[in-house]
Scaffold this active site. Structure first.
Site, PDB file in Angstrom:
ATOM      1  N   PRO A  92       0.745  -1.284   0.070  1.00  0.00           N
ATOM      2  CA  PRO A  92       0.242  -0.040  -0.197  1.00  0.00           C
ATOM      3  C   PRO A  92       0.715   1.423   0.079  1.00  0.00           C
ATOM      4  O   PRO A  92       0.499   2.280  -0.265  1.00  0.00           O
ATOM      5  CB  PRO A  92      -0.897  -0.063   1.342  1.00  0.00           C
ATOM      6  CG  PRO A  92      -0.597  -1.601   1.816  1.00  0.00           C
ATOM      7  CD  PRO A  92       0.792  -2.008   1.331  1.00  0.00           C
ATOM      8  N   GLU A 119       1.780  -8.115   7.770  1.00  0.00           N
ATOM      9  CA  GLU A 119       1.934  -6.647   8.002  1.00  0.00           C
ATOM     10  C   GLU A 119       2.850  -6.370   6.984  1.00  0.00           C
ATOM     11  O   GLU A 119       3.498  -5.233   6.740  1.00  0.00           O
ATOM     12  CB  GLU A 119       2.239  -5.973   9.201  1.00  0.00           C
ATOM     13  CG  GLU A 119       1.016  -6.172  10.229  1.00  0.00           C
ATOM     14  CD  GLU A 119      -0.465  -5.732   9.698  1.00  0.00           C
ATOM     15  OE1 GLU A 119      -1.247  -6.313   9.367  1.00  0.00           O
ATOM     16  OE2 GLU A 119      -0.343  -4.280   9.003  1.00  0.00           O
ATOM     17  N   ARG A 161      -0.336  -7.880 -21.348  1.00  0.00           N
ATOM     18  CA  ARG A 161      -1.309  -7.465 -22.596  1.00  0.00           C
ATOM     19  C   ARG A 161      -0.475  -6.545 -23.479  1.00  0.00           C
ATOM     20  O   ARG A 161      -0.669  -6.105 -24.649  1.00  0.00           O
ATOM     21  CB  ARG A 161      -2.537  -6.873 -22.346  1.00  0.00           C
ATOM     22  CG  ARG A 161      -2.289  -5.524 -21.443  1.00  0.00           C
ATOM     23  CD  ARG A 161      -3.819  -5.247 -21.017  1.00  0.00           C
ATOM     24  NE  ARG A 161      -4.655  -4.790 -22.202  1.00  0.00           N
ATOM     25  CZ  ARG A 161      -4.625  -3.644 -22.712  1.00  0.00           C
ATOM     26  NH1 ARG A 161      -3.796  -2.621 -22.404  1.00  0.00           N
ATOM     27  NH2 ARG A 161      -5.533  -3.489 -23.473  1.00  0.00           N
ATOM     28  N   ASP A 176      -5.126   2.401 -25.783  1.00  0.00           N
ATOM     29  CA  ASP A 176      -5.632   2.183 -24.387  1.00  0.00           C
ATOM     30  C   ASP A 176      -5.875   3.612 -23.506  1.00  0.00           C
ATOM     31  O   ASP A 176      -5.156   4.549 -23.959  1.00  0.00           O
ATOM     32  CB  ASP A 176      -4.858   1.565 -23.459  1.00  0.00           C
ATOM     33  CG  ASP A 176      -4.718   0.055 -23.741  1.00  0.00           C
ATOM     34  OD1 ASP A 176      -5.885  -0.061 -24.288  1.00  0.00           O
ATOM     35  OD2 ASP A 176      -3.755  -0.597 -23.379  1.00  0.00           O
TER      36      ASP A 176
HETATM   37  C1  LIG Z   1      -3.420  -3.390   7.981  1.00  0.00           C
HETATM   38  N1  LIG Z   1      -2.220  -3.900   7.144  1.00  0.00           N
HETATM   39  C2  LIG Z   1      -1.508  -2.706   6.612  1.00  0.00           C
HETATM   40  C3  LIG Z   1      -0.247  -3.034   5.807  1.00  0.00           C
HETATM   41  C4  LIG Z   1      -0.616  -4.070   4.580  1.00  0.00           C
HETATM   42  C5  LIG Z   1      -1.255  -5.401   5.057  1.00  0.00           C
HETATM   43  C6  LIG Z   1      -1.780  -6.153   4.055  1.00  0.00           C
HETATM   44  N2  LIG Z   1      -0.725  -6.423   3.178  1.00  0.00           N
HETATM   45  C7  LIG Z   1       0.084  -7.285   3.165  1.00  0.00           C
HETATM   46  C8  LIG Z   1       1.025  -7.520   2.282  1.00  0.00           C
HETATM   47  C9  LIG Z   1       0.527  -6.851   1.353  1.00  0.00           C
HETATM   48  C10 LIG Z   1       0.756  -6.151  -0.111  1.00  0.00           C
HETATM   49  C11 LIG Z   1      -0.247  -5.339  -0.858  1.00  0.00           C
HETATM   50  C12 LIG Z   1      -1.037  -4.762  -0.237  1.00  0.00           C
HETATM   51  C13 LIG Z   1      -1.970  -3.595  -0.731  1.00  0.00           C
HETATM   52  N3  LIG Z   1      -3.188  -2.984  -0.328  1.00  0.00           N
HETATM   53  N4  LIG Z   1      -3.634  -2.110  -1.040  1.00  0.00           N
HETATM   54  C14 LIG Z   1      -2.851  -2.039  -2.235  1.00  0.00           C
HETATM   55  N5  LIG Z   1      -3.061  -1.505  -3.099  1.00  0.00           N
HETATM   56  C15 LIG Z   1      -1.806  -3.164  -2.041  1.00  0.00           C
HETATM   57  C16 LIG Z   1      -0.968  -3.434  -3.173  1.00  0.00           C
HETATM   58  N6  LIG Z   1      -0.212  -3.288  -4.156  1.00  0.00           N
HETATM   59  C17 LIG Z   1      -1.546  -5.172   1.315  1.00  0.00           C
HETATM   60  C18 LIG Z   1      -0.689  -5.978   1.626  1.00  0.00           C
HETATM   61  C19 LIG Z   1      -2.781  -4.637   5.893  1.00  0.00           C
END
Ligand SMILES: CN1CCC[C@H](Cn2ccc3ccc(-c4n[nH]c(N)c4C#N)cc32)C1
Length: 250
Positions: A92, A119, A161, A176
């Site tokens: 994220p 996490e 793609r 696109d």
């Molecule tokens: C509460 N926690 C916070 C940190 C992340 C935890 C879950 N998690 C663990 C690995 C992981 C990889 C990607 C994503 C992700 N979330 N949104 C997006 N656009 C992503 C992308 N690319 C999420 C992820 C949850």
């Protein structure tokens, strides 16, 4: 292109066996290899996570299994792969995944994906990897998923793609939305097919006219209206690009 994915949920990547990506694999355009992270653990419980230093919620993915898995990936380089892969880490907190980034990744011979769970991965794994290969930390959107595997599916499809020979009509990704530098910075407009009338709804007359100039103009107008309504930020970006392109800035 070679694609490696290290994951604790290989079944999450089964969609890479079907449709566009599956066909590209069958034709040898894509070489996709999945690696089960737990095969790189050394304890009887095949542990991949532990509690976070400094406290806090959830668990963190241990560095040792990831380091061993990435060593195996990099160590399996073949003559056609290039020396090292580009490591793509969905998170994220990554840079936004865009069509431009998809095109950048599509030009690389070898991608390795590290979709985490819990996490995330101990930061030292990313730091150590960055000393031996390009690392791109990417987010597919401003929302929180439970792990990175869905992001891998999104990124792989968007990249695949763009590879030569993957799409039936080689031109079709040329127009696109989001393709940088073209009028197509705008969103797609509406599309229609047979029947010409359906449940009392007719296809716009212009599309049946055979007048390709009029049709193209109508489609541009529709795309512009759609973009203005849904993504006015893209209209402003398009206007700036058009002004720069024609040197119209005051
Ligand atoms: C509460 N926690 C916070 C940190 C992340 C935890 C879950 N998690 C663990 C690995 C992981 C990889 C990607 C994503 C992700 N979330 N949104 C997006 N656009 C992503 C992308 N690319 C999420 C992820 C949850």
């Amino acid at each position: 292109m070679r694609i490696d994915v290290v994951t604790i949920f290989p079944e999450y990547l089964e969609p890479l066996n079907v449709s566009l990506v599956g066909k590209a694999r069958a034709r040898g355009v894509l070489d996709v290899r999945l690696h089960e992270l737990r095969e790189h653990t050394s304890d009887v419980h095949r542990t991949v996570d532990d509690s976070p230093y400094g406290g806090g919620p959830g668990m963190v993915m241990k560095p040792e299994p990831w380091a061993a898995a990435l060593d195996r990936v990099v160590g399996s380089a073949g003559p056609q792969d290039g020396l090292v892969p580009t490591l793509v880490v969905p998170t994220p907190s990554g840079r936004p995944f865009t069509q431009q980034l998809a095109q950048d990744l599509a030009e690389r011979p070898w991608l390795a994906f590290a979709p985490a769970r819990y996490e995330g991965i101990d930061r030292r794994v990313i730091e150590a990897a960055a000393e031996r290969m390009p690392v791109v930390e990417v987010s597919i959107g401003d929302y929180v998923l439970a792990g990175g595997e869905v992001a891998v599916l999104v990124i792989v499809e968007a990249v695949a793609r763009l590879l030569p020979g993957v799409l039936g009509n080689a031109e079709s990704h040329q127009d696109d939305s989001f393709a940088p530098g073209r009028m197509t910075d705008l969103l797609e407009g509406p599309v229609y097919t047979k029947p010409a009338e359906w449940q009392g709804r007719a296809v716009p007359e212009v599309l049946l006219s055979g007048n390709h100039g009029k049709i193209a103009r109508w489609r541009r107008e529709q795309a512009f209206a759609r973009t203005l309504a849904v993504r006015p930020d893209l209209v402003r970006r398009w206007e700036r690009s058009a002004m720069d392109k024609h040197d119209l800035r005051a």
